[in-house]
Write an enzyme that holds these catalytic residues in place. Structure first.
Site, short mmCIF file in Angstrom:
data_model
loop_
_atom_site.label_atom_id
_atom_site.label_comp_id
_atom_site.label_asym_id
_atom_site.label_seq_id
_atom_site.Cartn_x
_atom_site.Cartn_y
_atom_site.Cartn_z
N THR A 169 0.76 -1.25 0.00
CA THR A 169 0.00 0.00 0.00
C THR A 169 0.80 1.32 0.00
O THR A 169 1.88 1.40 0.59
CB THR A 169 -0.95 0.01 1.24
OG1 THR A 169 -1.62 -1.23 1.33
CG2 THR A 169 -1.96 1.11 1.19
N ARG A 197 -10.84 -10.75 -3.13
CA ARG A 197 -10.61 -10.28 -1.76
C ARG A 197 -10.41 -8.75 -1.76
O ARG A 197 -9.65 -8.22 -2.55
CB ARG A 197 -9.37 -10.97 -1.17
CG ARG A 197 -8.95 -10.47 0.22
CD ARG A 197 -7.90 -9.39 0.15
NE ARG A 197 -7.33 -9.06 1.47
CZ ARG A 197 -6.56 -8.02 1.70
NH1 ARG A 197 -6.25 -7.19 0.73
NH2 ARG A 197 -6.08 -7.79 2.90
N VAL A 198 -11.10 -8.07 -0.88
CA VAL A 198 -10.91 -6.63 -0.74
C VAL A 198 -10.41 -6.36 0.68
O VAL A 198 -10.97 -6.87 1.65
CB VAL A 198 -12.23 -5.86 -0.99
CG1 VAL A 198 -12.02 -4.37 -0.77
CG2 VAL A 198 -12.74 -6.13 -2.40
N ASP A 200 -8.58 -3.35 3.51
CA ASP A 200 -9.04 -2.13 4.18
C ASP A 200 -9.00 -0.89 3.30
O ASP A 200 -9.77 0.06 3.49
CB ASP A 200 -8.14 -1.85 5.39
CG ASP A 200 -6.68 -1.65 4.96
OD1 ASP A 200 -6.08 -2.62 4.46
OD2 ASP A 200 -6.15 -0.53 5.10
N THR A 220 -2.04 1.60 6.47
CA THR A 220 -1.35 0.54 5.76
C THR A 220 -1.13 -0.60 6.75
O THR A 220 -1.04 -0.37 7.95
CB THR A 220 -0.01 1.05 5.19
OG1 THR A 220 0.81 -0.09 4.86
CG2 THR A 220 0.77 1.91 6.17
N HIS A 222 -1.96 -5.01 7.64
CA HIS A 222 -2.78 -6.18 7.36
C HIS A 222 -4.26 -5.79 7.26
O HIS A 222 -4.90 -5.42 8.24
CB HIS A 222 -2.58 -7.23 8.45
CG HIS A 222 -3.34 -8.49 8.18
ND1 HIS A 222 -4.42 -8.86 8.91
CD2 HIS A 222 -3.18 -9.42 7.21
CE1 HIS A 222 -4.89 -10.00 8.43
NE2 HIS A 222 -4.15 -10.36 7.40
N GLY A 223 -4.78 -5.88 6.04
CA GLY A 223 -6.11 -5.33 5.74
C GLY A 223 -7.22 -5.87 6.63
O GLY A 223 -8.08 -5.12 7.09
N1 GLY Z 1 -3.55 -2.86 3.55
C1 GLY Z 1 -3.82 -3.33 2.28
C2 GLY Z 1 -4.50 -4.60 2.22
O1 GLY Z 1 -4.45 -5.38 3.15
O2 GLY Z 1 -5.10 -4.88 1.21
#
Ligand code: GLY
Length: 313
Positions: A169, A197-198, A200, A220, A222-223
């Protein structure tokens, strides 16, 4: 109001081989953003410009250089938001678009919606005359090799972000001379993510938020963890309770670590120009410019270099 720009190039265990290029990339993005603000531009224009610079720089996981999903394809997410009216635009799972942040801005300005996803977002891009690229043109040779190497690897959150193949990110926050704040965040997500997968990044209040009454944040890390604690809004909530930007970001990131075991980082600017770049991962490349001083760092949260800007212009 004295303008401020803060940018990040992702919080993860950036290997030494990429650290220098990452710092050069965030410095260039911050300089692009402050250029817009110094010419009297709006915070919204500055964050878009800064993020476009990093989307075009293949050292970062956004636009050109994005990581690949389980099918070996790029799927990009982005958000942009401005703090005066809370106008926001986002796109998720888009393909073949070089600058998703500008597509997100078009969603904000040309539709009645906040987020468009996947095929719909791509069709909208076409209708706006935003050019699409050949499928593989955003994929670097390096990423293709890394993906081949790690495609059967399934890591947990901690392992993923402590490893040197995390990638993550880009983002920017700004305060303009009119007193408006804005944020923008763009990503290719996590390598080997499921198709569709989407994370954050495009989700309002998680990957970013901007409100002139509180400040602007770009996150930024772990989403899935960031989504669970709605990190951007959580940081602003703590600022609304009287914490400084740095305290609020540190407190919220530590909470995310304790509560859901997620690592990450955030850049923040308040309506009075209080700013921070804070992270709990091993590294995060970031740069900030305020009152002709350029600050940048990549190692620990509290380590940075400060240089008078004229040196760089
Ligand atoms: N922070 C970006 C993602 O996990 O997609």
């Amino acid at each position: 109001m004295k303008p401020v720009i803060v940018v990040h190039g992702g919080a993860w265990a950036i290997p030494d081989a990429l650290a220098e290029a990452s710092v050069a990339g965030v410095k260039a993005a911050a300089l692009a953003g402050i250029g817009v603000l110094k010419r009297g531009g709006r915070a919204l224009d500055a964050v878009e410009d800064a993020v476009r610079k990093m989307e075009d720089d293949s050292v970062f996981d956004a636009g050109h250089g994005a990581v690949l999903n389980t099918d070996g394809e790029v799927e990009l997410d982005a958000i942009i938001m401005e703090g005066e009216t809370l106008a926001a635009g986002a796109v998720s799972s888009v393909r073949n678009i070089a600058n998703p942040v500008s597509l997100a801005r078009a969603v904000m300005e040309k539709t009645d919606h906040v987020m468009l996803t996947s095929q719909g977002a791509n069709l909208f891009a076409e209708s706006m005359g935003i050019p699409t690229l050949p499928t593989d043109s955003l994929v670097t040779e390096k990423e293709r090799k890394e993906w081949e190497h790690y495609k059967n690897y399934s890591a947990g959150v901690e392992e993923l972000f402590n490893s040197q193949w995390g990638n993550d990110t880009v983002g920017a926050v700004a305060l303009d001379s009119f007193g408006n704040v804005a944020c923008a965040t763009s990503t290719g997500g996590i390598r080997n993510k499921m198709v569709g997968r989407v994370g954050d990044s495009p989700v309002i209040g998680s990957g970013g938020y901007a409100d002139n009454r509180s400040g602007a944040v770009s996150c930024t890390g772990h989403g899935e963890s960031i989504l669970k604690v709605t990190l951007a809004r959580l940081i602003l909530f703590h600022m609304d309770q009287g914490r400084t930007a740095s305290d609020a970001a540190g407190f919220s990131l530590r909470y995310m670590g304790e509560r859901v075991k997620g690592g990450g980082g955030a850049i923040v600017v308040s309506p009075t120009g209080d700013w921070t770049a804070t992270f709990t991962t091993e590294r995060m490349a970031w740069a900030a410019i305020q009152e002709d001083l350029l600050y940048y760092g990549v190692h620990q949260s509290n380590m940075h270099t400060r240089v008078r800007l004229s040196v760089f212009i």
